[in-house]
Design a protein around this motif. Structure first.
Motif, PDB file in Angstrom:
ATOM      1  N   GLY A 146      -0.582  -3.743  -5.099  1.00 23.99           N
ATOM      2  CA  GLY A 146      -0.977  -3.031  -3.889  1.00 23.99           C
ATOM      3  C   GLY A 146      -2.481  -2.888  -3.767  1.00 23.99           C
ATOM      4  N   ILE A 147      -3.139  -2.606  -4.902  1.00 22.95           N
ATOM      5  CA  ILE A 147      -4.595  -2.531  -4.885  1.00 22.95           C
ATOM      6  C   ILE A 147      -5.195  -3.885  -4.517  1.00 22.95           C
ATOM      7  N   ALA A 148      -4.643  -4.953  -5.101  1.00 24.87           N
ATOM      8  CA  ALA A 148      -5.163  -6.300  -4.821  1.00 24.87           C
ATOM      9  C   ALA A 148      -4.878  -6.738  -3.407  1.00 24.87           C
ATOM     10  N   ILE A 187       0.818  -1.207   0.000  1.00 27.39           N
ATOM     11  CA  ILE A 187       0.000   0.000   0.000  1.00 27.39           C
ATOM     12  C   ILE A 187       0.854   1.260   0.000  1.00 27.39           C
ATOM     13  N   ILE A 188       2.061   1.197   0.531  1.00 24.67           N
ATOM     14  CA  ILE A 188       2.966   2.344   0.457  1.00 24.67           C
ATOM     15  C   ILE A 188       3.340   2.627  -0.993  1.00 24.67           C
ATOM     16  N   ILE A 189       3.551   1.562  -1.773  1.00 21.57           N
ATOM     17  CA  ILE A 189       3.857   1.750  -3.190  1.00 21.57           C
ATOM     18  C   ILE A 189       2.693   2.410  -3.910  1.00 21.57           C
ATOM     19  N   VAL A 190       1.465   1.970  -3.604  1.00 23.02           N
ATOM     20  CA  VAL A 190       0.284   2.606  -4.194  1.00 23.02           C
ATOM     21  C   VAL A 190       0.215   4.074  -3.803  1.00 23.02           C
ATOM     22  N   ALA A 191       0.449   4.366  -2.536  1.00 23.43           N
ATOM     23  CA  ALA A 191       0.387   5.746  -2.060  1.00 23.43           C
ATOM     24  C   ALA A 191       1.454   6.614  -2.722  1.00 23.43           C
ATOM     25  N   VAL A 192       2.654   6.070  -2.884  1.00 23.91           N
ATOM     26  CA  VAL A 192       3.736   6.832  -3.524  1.00 23.91           C
ATOM     27  C   VAL A 192       3.369   7.158  -4.963  1.00 23.91           C
ATOM     28  N   ILE A 193       2.837   6.186  -5.695  1.00 25.43           N
ATOM     29  CA  ILE A 193       2.456   6.425  -7.088  1.00 25.43           C
ATOM     30  C   ILE A 193       1.400   7.522  -7.173  1.00 25.43           C
ATOM     31  N   LEU A 194       0.370   7.433  -6.336  1.00 20.82           N
ATOM     32  CA  LEU A 194      -0.713   8.420  -6.377  1.00 20.82           C
ATOM     33  C   LEU A 194      -0.212   9.806  -6.006  1.00 20.82           C
TER      34      LEU A 194
END
Length: 303
Positions: free
Chosen positions: A295-297, A220-227
Motif C-alpha cells: 500500500g505504501i509503494a 491504501i485502505i489496507i494501510v489506513a486500517v493497519i494504522l
C-alpha cells in the motif's frame, strides 16, 4: 560447424572472473547487527512469555531467563477471567470487548471520512482547499493534550462525555488528519485521465467516488486500517479521559491490573495480561505486514 559456433558463443557468455565471496566483512557485520537487533527486541518478549507461564514460587527465585520447571496457564486464565481492576474482578476480557466496541466504528468512520475528504481535496479542488488541507495537517502535529480540556467541555455540554459515542468521535477526529493525508496523496498519484473520463461519462461527485475511486483504493485502505487499528487499540490517554467507567478500553484495564496495590504483586498474571492486550496489534502486523508495504509503494507517500 553450427555446433562449434554455438559452443564458442556459449563459452564466450560464461563468466570468466573469480567467483564472488559468499561471506564478506560487510555481510558478516550486517548479520551480526541483525542478530543483536533481533535479540534486543525479542528478549523482553521472551521474558514476558516465560514469566507468564511460571507459578509465583518460581518467579520469587529471581531467575527471569530460565524456562519454567512447572508449566502453567493459570496466570493466563486468571488475567482473562478474574484479574482485579480496582473493585471489579472480571479480568481483562471486559476491556477487550470494550476495545472492540470502540475500535470497529472508529476505524470505519475515520477511514470513510478521510477517504472522502482526500478525494475531494485531490480531484475536486475548490477555492481554499489547500488552506483547509494545511489546517487539517496542523491538527496532526499539535499535542493531543492541548485539545483535552476544550473537548471535555464540549462533550459535557452536548451530553456525550463519558459515553461510547464520545470516545468514537474523539478517535475519528484525531484520525482524520492522517487519513486525509494518506488518501489525498494516493488519489493524487492516480492518472487524472480516469477522473476526466468519468466526468465525461456523466459521473458526479458521489458516483465517481463510490464506483471508481473506492474500488481502486484497496492498497491504501489496507494501510489506513493497519494504522488506525494499532493507533486506536494502543490508545490510553483518550480512553481514560473520554470513555467513562463503563467503556474503559483494554489498555486502561491493563494499567489498573498492573498498578493494583491490593495483595501480592502477581507478575505472571501481569505479564499474561500485557501479552493479551498486545495480541491484536501483533496479529495485524504479522498478517497484513506485506500488504502495508504494498500500500505504501502504491502511492501512500506520493503527492
Amino acid at each position: 560447424m553450427a555446433t562449434a559456433t554455438m559452443t564458442a558463443s556459449t563459452t564466450a557468455l560464461e563468466p570468466s572472473g573469480p567467483r564472488p565471496k559468499r561471506l564478506t566483512a560487510d555481510r558478516v557485520g550486517l548479520y551480526v547487527f541483525l542478530v543483536i537487533a533481533a535479540a534486543f527486541f525479542l528478549l523482553p518478549m521472551y521474558v514476558m512469555i516465560v514469566t507468564s507461564l511460571k507459578p509465583m514460587s518460581e518467579i520469587r527465585l529471581g531467575n527471569i531467563f530460565s524456562l519454567p520447571e512447572a508449566w502453567t496457564i493459570e496466570p493466563w486464565l486468571q488475567a482473562w477471567n478474574s484479574a482485579c481492576t480496582g473493585l471489579n474482578c472480571g479480568g481483562i476480557k471486559v476491556g477487550f470487548w470494550n476495545s472492540i466496541r470502540i475500535l470497529v466504528p472508529s476505524v470505519i468512520i475515520s477511514i470513510f471520512i478521510g477517504a472522502l475528504t482526500g478525494y475531494a481535496l485531490s480531484l475536486w479542488r475548490a477555492r481554499g482547499s489547500n488552506l483547509l488541507f494545511a489546517v487539517l495537517l496542523l491538527g496532526a502535529f499539535l499535542p493531543y493534550q492541548v485539545f483535552i480540556y476544550p473537548l471535555v467541555r464540549i462533550y459535557s455540554s452536548v451530553g456525550i462525555y463519558g459515553t461510547m459515542a464520545g470516545i468514537v468521535v474523539t478517535h475519528t477526529i484525531f484520525g482524520l488528519p492522517l487519513m486525509t493525508l494518506l488518501f489525498r496523496n494516493y488519489y493524487s498519484s492516480l492518472p487524472i485521465e480516469l477522473f476526466k473520463a468519468a466526468r465525461v461519462d456523466g459521473g458526479g461527485f458521489w458516483a465517481i467516488f463510490f464506483r471508481l475511486m473506492l474500488p481502486m483504493s484497496t492498497p491504501i485502505i489496507i494501510v489506513a486500517v493497519i494504522l488506525q487499528v494499532t493507533g486506536i487499540w494502543n490508545d490510553f490517554l483518550f480512553g481514560v479521559v473520554f470513555a467513562g467507567r463503563e467503556n474503559l478500553p483494554m489498555t486502561v484495564q491493563l494499567n489498573n491490573i498492573v498498578n493494583s496495590t491490593q495483595g501480592e504483586k502477581l507478575y505472571n498474571v501481569n505479564m499474561a495480561a500485557t501479552i493479551l492486550t498486545a495480541l491484536v496489534p501483533l496479529v495485524v502486523y504479522f498478517v497484513s505486514g506485506r500488504w502495508f508495504v504494498r500500500g505504501i509503494a502504491a502511492g501512500a507517500v506520493k503527492g
